[in-house]
Design a protein around this motif. Sequence first.
Motif, PDB file in Angstrom:
ATOM      1  N   CYS A  22      -6.113   5.860  -8.330  1.00  0.00           N
ATOM      2  CA  CYS A  22      -5.625   4.598  -7.783  1.00  0.00           C
ATOM      3  C   CYS A  22      -4.987   3.816  -8.916  1.00  0.00           C
ATOM      4  N   LEU A  23      -3.743   3.454  -8.737  1.00  0.00           N
ATOM      5  CA  LEU A  23      -3.021   2.610  -9.682  1.00  0.00           C
ATOM      6  C   LEU A  23      -2.789   1.268  -8.998  1.00  0.00           C
ATOM      7  N   LEU A  24      -3.238   0.198  -9.630  1.00  0.00           N
ATOM      8  CA  LEU A  24      -3.004  -1.147  -9.107  1.00  0.00           C
ATOM      9  C   LEU A  24      -2.123  -1.904 -10.073  1.00  0.00           C
ATOM     10  N   PHE A  83       0.836  -1.193   0.000  1.00  0.00           N
ATOM     11  CA  PHE A  83       0.000   0.000   0.000  1.00  0.00           C
ATOM     12  C   PHE A  83       0.871   1.242   0.000  1.00  0.00           C
ATOM     13  N   ASN A  84       0.703   2.119  -1.002  1.00  0.00           N
ATOM     14  CA  ASN A  84       1.496   3.345  -1.109  1.00  0.00           C
ATOM     15  C   ASN A  84       0.568   4.538  -1.319  1.00  0.00           C
ATOM     16  N   THR A  85       0.905   5.680  -0.694  1.00  0.00           N
ATOM     17  CA  THR A  85       0.150   6.908  -0.908  1.00  0.00           C
ATOM     18  C   THR A  85       1.130   8.042  -1.188  1.00  0.00           C
ATOM     19  N   ASP A  86       0.620   9.095  -1.831  1.00  0.00           N
ATOM     20  CA  ASP A  86       1.468  10.269  -2.001  1.00  0.00           C
ATOM     21  C   ASP A  86       1.371  11.133  -0.742  1.00  0.00           C
ATOM     22  N   LYS A  87       2.052  12.257  -0.732  1.00  0.00           N
ATOM     23  CA  LYS A  87       2.129  13.073   0.484  1.00  0.00           C
ATOM     24  C   LYS A  87       0.815  13.773   0.834  1.00  0.00           C
ATOM     25  N   THR A  88      -0.121  13.856  -0.112  1.00  0.00           N
ATOM     26  CA  THR A  88      -1.380  14.553   0.160  1.00  0.00           C
ATOM     27  C   THR A  88      -2.472  13.630   0.700  1.00  0.00           C
ATOM     28  N   ILE A  89      -2.260  12.322   0.641  1.00  0.00           N
ATOM     29  CA  ILE A  89      -3.271  11.370   1.116  1.00  0.00           C
ATOM     30  C   ILE A  89      -2.796  10.751   2.419  1.00  0.00           C
ATOM     31  N   ASN A  90      -3.687  10.737   3.389  1.00  0.00           N
ATOM     32  CA  ASN A  90      -3.373  10.164   4.690  1.00  0.00           C
ATOM     33  C   ASN A  90      -3.359   8.643   4.562  1.00  0.00           C
ATOM     34  N   GLY A  91      -2.223   8.025   4.795  1.00  0.00           N
ATOM     35  CA  GLY A  91      -2.103   6.573   4.697  1.00  0.00           C
ATOM     36  C   GLY A  91      -2.097   5.924   6.064  1.00  0.00           C
ATOM     37  N   THR A 147     -13.575  10.376  -5.261  1.00  0.00           N
ATOM     38  CA  THR A 147     -13.147   9.971  -3.927  1.00  0.00           C
ATOM     39  C   THR A 147     -12.156   8.817  -4.039  1.00  0.00           C
ATOM     40  N   ILE A 148     -11.399   8.615  -2.987  1.00  0.00           N
ATOM     41  CA  ILE A 148     -10.427   7.515  -2.978  1.00  0.00           C
ATOM     42  C   ILE A 148     -11.152   6.177  -3.063  1.00  0.00           C
ATOM     43  N   GLU A 149     -12.281   6.065  -2.348  1.00  0.00           N
ATOM     44  CA  GLU A 149     -13.035   4.811  -2.348  1.00  0.00           C
ATOM     45  C   GLU A 149     -13.484   4.433  -3.751  1.00  0.00           C
ATOM     46  N   LEU A 150     -14.012   5.414  -4.498  1.00  0.00           N
ATOM     47  CA  LEU A 150     -14.459   5.146  -5.870  1.00  0.00           C
ATOM     48  C   LEU A 150     -13.284   4.820  -6.787  1.00  0.00           C
ATOM     49  N   ALA A 151     -12.155   5.482  -6.570  1.00  0.00           N
ATOM     50  CA  ALA A 151     -10.973   5.210  -7.394  1.00  0.00           C
ATOM     51  C   ALA A 151     -10.464   3.791  -7.150  1.00  0.00           C
ATOM     52  N   HIS A 167      -1.108   2.214  -5.461  1.00  0.00           N
ATOM     53  CA  HIS A 167      -0.578   3.577  -5.364  1.00  0.00           C
ATOM     54  C   HIS A 167      -1.760   4.542  -5.398  1.00  0.00           C
ATOM     55  N   LEU A 168      -1.991   5.241  -4.294  1.00  0.00           N
ATOM     56  CA  LEU A 168      -3.067   6.221  -4.207  1.00  0.00           C
ATOM     57  C   LEU A 168      -2.472   7.617  -4.266  1.00  0.00           C
ATOM     58  N   SER A 169      -3.084   8.473  -5.082  1.00  0.00           N
ATOM     59  CA  SER A 169      -2.571   9.838  -5.185  1.00  0.00           C
ATOM     60  C   SER A 169      -3.703  10.817  -5.461  1.00  0.00           C
ATOM     61  N   ASP A 170      -3.452  12.062  -5.112  1.00  0.00           N
ATOM     62  CA  ASP A 170      -4.354  13.164  -5.398  1.00  0.00           C
ATOM     63  C   ASP A 170      -3.681  13.965  -6.507  1.00  0.00           C
ATOM     64  N   GLU A 171      -4.224  13.891  -7.699  1.00  0.00           N
ATOM     65  CA  GLU A 171      -3.586  14.495  -8.867  1.00  0.00           C
ATOM     66  C   GLU A 171      -3.457  16.014  -8.771  1.00  0.00           C
ATOM     67  N   ASN A 172      -4.368  16.674  -8.034  1.00  0.00           N
ATOM     68  CA  ASN A 172      -4.336  18.133  -7.914  1.00  0.00           C
ATOM     69  C   ASN A 172      -3.715  18.610  -6.614  1.00  0.00           C
ATOM     70  N   GLY A 173      -3.198  17.697  -5.835  1.00  0.00           N
ATOM     71  CA  GLY A 173      -2.629  18.091  -4.555  1.00  0.00           C
ATOM     72  C   GLY A 173      -3.699  18.614  -3.618  1.00  0.00           C
ATOM     73  N   LYS A 174      -3.474  19.737  -3.014  1.00  0.00           N
ATOM     74  CA  LYS A 174      -4.411  20.312  -2.039  1.00  0.00           C
ATOM     75  C   LYS A 174      -5.612  20.991  -2.701  1.00  0.00           C
ATOM     76  N   LYS A 175      -5.553  21.250  -4.011  1.00  0.00           N
ATOM     77  CA  LYS A 175      -6.644  21.935  -4.699  1.00  0.00           C
ATOM     78  C   LYS A 175      -7.807  20.974  -4.933  1.00  0.00           C
ATOM     79  N   ASP A 176      -9.015  21.536  -4.978  1.00  0.00           N
ATOM     80  CA  ASP A 176     -10.193  20.736  -5.303  1.00  0.00           C
ATOM     81  C   ASP A 176     -10.279  20.544  -6.812  1.00  0.00           C
ATOM     82  N   GLY A 177     -10.920  19.454  -7.206  1.00  0.00           N
ATOM     83  CA  GLY A 177     -11.095  19.202  -8.631  1.00  0.00           C
ATOM     84  C   GLY A 177     -11.923  17.955  -8.863  1.00  0.00           C
TER      85      GLY A 177
END
Length: 104
Positions: free
Chosen positions: A58-60, A5-13, A78-82, A42-52
């Motif tokens: 999610c990359l599997l 399980f991996n996350t980027d810095k913007t997602i709470n892992g 949402t992360i769940e849907l991704a 690999h979970l990531s937020d493509e826009n960082g802190k910005k909304d979008g």
Amino acid sequence: MIIQFNTDKTINGNERDQSYFTTMIAEGLKNYESHITRIESHLSDENGKKDGQKDMRCLLEARIEGKQPVAVSCQANTIELAVSGAVDKLTALLETTIGRMQNH
């Protein structure tokens, strides 16, 4: 089957989320676990802190015994849907890939 399980810095892992998503992935791929050695998530937020729209990704990547790794990704609101979308895509890909292996 090992799930990494991996996350980027913007997602709470945190441990709770990691357990939830690991279980979601394991349940979705349980029919193929005898063929899979490892899943990398690999979970990531493509826009960082910005909304979008559809900015959660999610990359599997599945490591299949005796084959090259296969990967799918899904972007959603949402992360769940991704994660759910990526599991669905990976299930379809594994069905095709493993079906071809069994036919040869």
